[in-house]
Design a protein around this motif. Structure first.
Motif, PDB file in Angstrom:
ATOM      1  N   SER A 164       9.756   7.939  -1.910  1.00 20.20           N
ATOM      2  CA  SER A 164       8.645   8.595  -1.214  1.00 20.20           C
ATOM      3  C   SER A 164       9.155   9.887  -0.585  1.00 20.20           C
ATOM      4  O   SER A 164      10.356  10.122  -0.544  1.00 20.20           O
ATOM      5  N   ARG A 169       3.668  12.660   7.277  1.00 17.28           N
ATOM      6  CA  ARG A 169       3.508  11.269   6.865  1.00 17.28           C
ATOM      7  C   ARG A 169       4.123  11.089   5.475  1.00 17.28           C
ATOM      8  O   ARG A 169       4.176  12.027   4.692  1.00 17.28           O
ATOM      9  N   THR A 181       3.928   8.595  -1.806  1.00 11.12           N
ATOM     10  CA  THR A 181       4.764   8.136  -2.913  1.00 11.12           C
ATOM     11  C   THR A 181       4.207   8.614  -4.244  1.00 11.12           C
ATOM     12  O   THR A 181       3.045   8.287  -4.567  1.00 11.12           O
ATOM     13  N   HIS A 198      -1.603   9.021  -4.514  1.00 15.19           N
ATOM     14  CA  HIS A 198      -2.774   8.175  -4.254  1.00 15.19           C
ATOM     15  C   HIS A 198      -2.851   7.983  -2.742  1.00 15.19           C
ATOM     16  O   HIS A 198      -1.961   7.369  -2.155  1.00 15.19           O
ATOM     17  N   SER A 217      -4.262  10.823   6.919  1.00 19.98           N
ATOM     18  CA  SER A 217      -4.846  10.309   5.670  1.00 19.98           C
ATOM     19  C   SER A 217      -6.326  10.677   5.543  1.00 19.98           C
ATOM     20  O   SER A 217      -6.790  11.013   4.445  1.00 19.98           O
ATOM     21  N   GLU A 238       8.833  -2.160  -0.356  1.00 27.32           N
ATOM     22  CA  GLU A 238       8.588  -1.010   0.524  1.00 27.32           C
ATOM     23  C   GLU A 238       7.228  -1.200   1.160  1.00 27.32           C
ATOM     24  O   GLU A 238       6.202  -1.135   0.467  1.00 27.32           O
ATOM     25  N   PHE A 281       4.052   0.151   3.138  1.00 26.54           N
ATOM     26  CA  PHE A 281       3.464   1.465   3.427  1.00 26.54           C
ATOM     27  C   PHE A 281       3.092   1.526   4.911  1.00 26.54           C
ATOM     28  O   PHE A 281       1.966   1.856   5.263  1.00 26.54           O
TER      29      PHE A 281
HETATM   30  C1  FAD Z   1       7.595   4.756   2.526  1.00 27.64           C
HETATM   31  C2  FAD Z   1       6.101   4.959   2.706  1.00 27.64           C
HETATM   32  C3  FAD Z   1       5.330   5.381   1.644  1.00 27.64           C
HETATM   33  C4  FAD Z   1       3.950   5.543   1.787  1.00 27.64           C
HETATM   34  N1  FAD Z   1       3.201   5.929   0.717  1.00 27.64           N
HETATM   35  C5  FAD Z   1       1.849   6.008   0.809  1.00 27.64           C
HETATM   36  C6  FAD Z   1       1.024   6.343  -0.318  1.00 27.64           C
HETATM   37  O1  FAD Z   1       1.513   6.617  -1.413  1.00 27.64           O
HETATM   38  N2  FAD Z   1      -0.320   6.383  -0.135  1.00 27.64           N
HETATM   39  C7  FAD Z   1      -0.903   6.098   1.089  1.00 27.64           C
HETATM   40  O2  FAD Z   1      -2.143   6.141   1.173  1.00 27.64           O
HETATM   41  N3  FAD Z   1      -0.149   5.802   2.171  1.00 27.64           N
HETATM   42  C8  FAD Z   1       1.201   5.758   2.076  1.00 27.64           C
HETATM   43  N4  FAD Z   1       1.966   5.469   3.172  1.00 27.64           N
HETATM   44  C9  FAD Z   1       1.302   5.368   4.496  1.00 27.64           C
HETATM   45  C10 FAD Z   1       1.209   6.794   5.095  1.00 27.64           C
HETATM   46  O3  FAD Z   1       2.513   7.282   5.351  1.00 27.64           O
HETATM   47  C11 FAD Z   1       0.451   6.815   6.444  1.00 27.64           C
HETATM   48  O4  FAD Z   1       0.967   5.806   7.279  1.00 27.64           O
HETATM   49  C12 FAD Z   1      -1.032   6.599   6.269  1.00 27.64           C
HETATM   50  O5  FAD Z   1      -1.562   7.596   5.392  1.00 27.64           O
HETATM   51  C13 FAD Z   1      -1.742   6.654   7.640  1.00 27.64           C
HETATM   52  O6  FAD Z   1      -1.446   7.861   8.293  1.00 27.64           O
HETATM   53  P1  FAD Z   1      -2.486   8.496   9.337  1.00 27.64           P
HETATM   54  O7  FAD Z   1      -1.845   9.677   9.979  1.00 27.64           O
HETATM   55  O8  FAD Z   1      -3.774   8.710   8.651  1.00 27.64           O
HETATM   56  O9  FAD Z   1      -2.671   7.303  10.368  1.00 27.64           O
HETATM   57  P2  FAD Z   1      -2.244   7.316  11.927  1.00 27.64           P
HETATM   58  O10 FAD Z   1      -3.073   8.322  12.655  1.00 27.64           O
HETATM   59  O11 FAD Z   1      -0.784   7.422  12.028  1.00 27.64           O
HETATM   60  O12 FAD Z   1      -2.661   5.835  12.321  1.00 27.64           O
HETATM   61  C14 FAD Z   1      -4.013   5.477  12.593  1.00 27.64           C
HETATM   62  C15 FAD Z   1      -4.144   3.985  12.691  1.00 27.64           C
HETATM   63  O13 FAD Z   1      -3.911   3.383  11.409  1.00 27.64           O
HETATM   64  C16 FAD Z   1      -2.827   2.452  11.471  1.00 27.64           C
HETATM   65  N5  FAD Z   1      -2.068   2.652  10.212  1.00 27.64           N
HETATM   66  C17 FAD Z   1      -1.150   3.604   9.954  1.00 27.64           C
HETATM   67  N6  FAD Z   1      -0.676   3.489   8.700  1.00 27.64           N
HETATM   68  C18 FAD Z   1      -1.325   2.446   8.148  1.00 27.64           C
HETATM   69  C19 FAD Z   1      -1.286   1.838   6.868  1.00 27.64           C
HETATM   70  N7  FAD Z   1      -0.497   2.301   5.876  1.00 27.64           N
HETATM   71  N8  FAD Z   1      -2.089   0.786   6.642  1.00 27.64           N
HETATM   72  C20 FAD Z   1      -2.907   0.329   7.600  1.00 27.64           C
HETATM   73  N9  FAD Z   1      -2.991   0.865   8.839  1.00 27.64           N
HETATM   74  C21 FAD Z   1      -2.218   1.897   9.117  1.00 27.64           C
HETATM   75  C22 FAD Z   1      -2.048   2.837  12.702  1.00 27.64           C
HETATM   76  O14 FAD Z   1      -1.406   1.706  13.270  1.00 27.64           O
HETATM   77  C23 FAD Z   1      -3.113   3.358  13.637  1.00 27.64           C
HETATM   78  O15 FAD Z   1      -3.760   2.298  14.293  1.00 27.64           O
HETATM   79  C24 FAD Z   1       3.339   5.301   3.041  1.00 27.64           C
HETATM   80  C25 FAD Z   1       4.140   4.912   4.125  1.00 27.64           C
HETATM   81  C26 FAD Z   1       5.493   4.734   3.964  1.00 27.64           C
HETATM   82  C27 FAD Z   1       6.329   4.294   5.149  1.00 27.64           C
END
Ligand code: FAD
Length: 368
Positions: A174, A187, A190, A204, A214, A364, A366
């Motif tokens: 990622s 953020r 992947t 995606h 997101s 891994e 997410f």
């Molecule tokens: C190694 C890695 C690879 C990743 N690859 C992808 C990918 O390919 N596609 C993808 O869509 N996302 C992926 N993610 C998740 C991505 O990095 C973000 O965490 C996600 O998009 C949410 O970010 P945000 O700023 O919108 O949410 P934030 O504003 O940070 O969080 C808002 C709320 O959502 C919750 N939240 C945060 N992340 C998630 C989650 N993943 N699932 C459920 N609730 C969550 C938080 O606890 C918080 O309450 C990956 C994460 C990691 C660690």
């Protein structure tokens, strides 16, 4: 010589203060070194606290530090995108020791201070050395452009990104990403494809409820918009050498790295079964593409699945891990597991309880 037990004990005392710890740390850092403020987002609530997580990992492995060296090197290379230079590390170290002292209260002693200074010195040197070395052959970040934005439904978009210069990664890795729509908030995402001749990356992205980045990527991003990419990191899901069967278990956008791995496997196929779960029918946002891959590769078996019977024809009922186990696809297989943190945790437990060796499971979450 660092006293590992003393350090671990002190860390658990400090870590018990939860979010207070990073809050105090950043206040001290910004007060004593205001020049570091510009490296962070306006809204500090959006700042994922990698430092505190990294420290926890270092402390719990302080007697076998070699286990965390690769992760620290990744972190050091990755921090170049913030403009972190070797000269900034002492400022962070001072703020850190002040934070630890504050939360240790009467338990703080000169010996503990010396342990922390030594442990942090090791972390800082490992990160800064890796960053310096990376500076010889890679940029601090990659400028990239959105070339296509295909919104599949309210929640999910498939985004094609073109980095402005060569961007190396392995399928399953990622990288962190930042958009001008949410300045300085990074953020992880992947690639859903193996490296292509034209260098483009397919991402995606699922909008999480109230998610800062997101939701912007899914609903506001447009072709032509600029992005910044950090270096590719992680080895949890990269393909391990071998000839045996592979079982892939994915939830939601966790199918992205599986698709990249399948494209990589096409060069040297192994019997592979992919189970892909979703919570709603829309969660199977690339069902046709995955079915087309399975039709093209006779070594690939694809099973979309869901907990409820609300889905269309060909979608089996059950969680991906339960079905993979029930179909005996994990026996003697290397298992790759990816999806939301809760799904990864529950699937991992189910696999181990069903007799899959923990060493055979590559995963891994997410998560944050
Ligand atoms: C190694 C890695 C690879 C990743 N690859 C992808 C990918 O390919 N596609 C993808 O869509 N996302 C992926 N993610 C998740 C991505 O990095 C973000 O965490 C996600 O998009 C949410 O970010 P945000 O700023 O919108 O949410 P934030 O504003 O940070 O969080 C808002 C709320 O959502 C919750 N939240 C945060 N992340 C998630 C989650 N993943 N699932 C459920 N609730 C969550 C938080 O606890 C918080 O309450 C990956 C994460 C990691 C660690």
């Amino acid at each position: 010589m660092v006293d590992a037990e003393r350090l671990k004990k002190n860390w658990s005392l400090v870590a018990a203060h939860g979010d207070q710890v990073p809050l105090y740390f950043y206040s001290v850092l910004f007060l004593t070194h205001p020049e570091t403020r510009d490296m962070f987002p306006m809204n500090m609530a959006a700042q994922r606290d990698k430092l505190v997580t990294a420290l926890g990992a270092v402390v719990s492995n302080v007697d076998t530090i070699e286990h965390v060296v690769p992760a620290l090197q990744d972190l050091g290379r990755d921090h170049r995108k913030f403009g972190a230079l070797r000269g900034h590390y002492p400022a962070v170290g001072e703020a850190l020791v002040a934070t630890l002292e504050h939360f240790s209260g009467p338990h703080w002693t000169p010996a503990i201070a010396a342990d922390w200074t030594a442990a942090y010195g090791l972390v800082a040197a490992t990160m800064a050395d890796a960053a310096d070395e990376a500076a010889h052959y890679t940029p601090a970040w990659w400028d990239a452009e959105v070339v296509a934005h295909d919104r599949r439904d309210l929640e999910t978009a498939v985004i094609t990104v073109a980095p402005g210069r060569r961007f190396d990664y392995l399928p399953g890795q990622s990288f962190s990403m930042c958009t001008d729509l949410r300045p300085r908030v990074w953020r992880q995402y992947t690639p859903a494809n193996a490296p292509r001749a034209d260098g483009t990356l397919e991402l995606h992205v699922r909008a999480v409820d109230g998610g800062e980045v997101s939701t912007a990527l899914v609903s506001l991003l447009r072709p032509g918009d600029a992005l910044r990419l950090g270096p590719a990191t992680g080895s949890g899901l990269t393909l391990q050498q071998g000839h045996g069967p592979i079982a892939m278990i994915a939830g939601g956008t966790g199918v992205a790295p599986m698709k990249a791995l399948i494209e990589q496997l096409a060069a040297a196929p192994r019997p592979t079964s992919l189970y892909w779960g979703a919570r709603t029918p829309a969660g199977h946002y690339c069902l046709d593409e995955m079915r087309a891959l399975a039709a093209a590769y006779e070594w690939l078996e694809f099973t979309p699945c869901a907990d409820e019977d609300l889905f269309g024809a060909g979608v089996r009922i059950g969680s991906p891990a339960e079905l993979a186990v029930a179909d005996r696809r994990c026996v003697g297989a290397a298992v790759y597991l990816c999806g939301p943190p809760g799904m990864v945790e529950a699937s991992g437990k189910h696999l181990v309880a069903s007799g899959v060796r923990a060493e055979a499971i590559h995963f891994e979450p997410f998560g944050e």
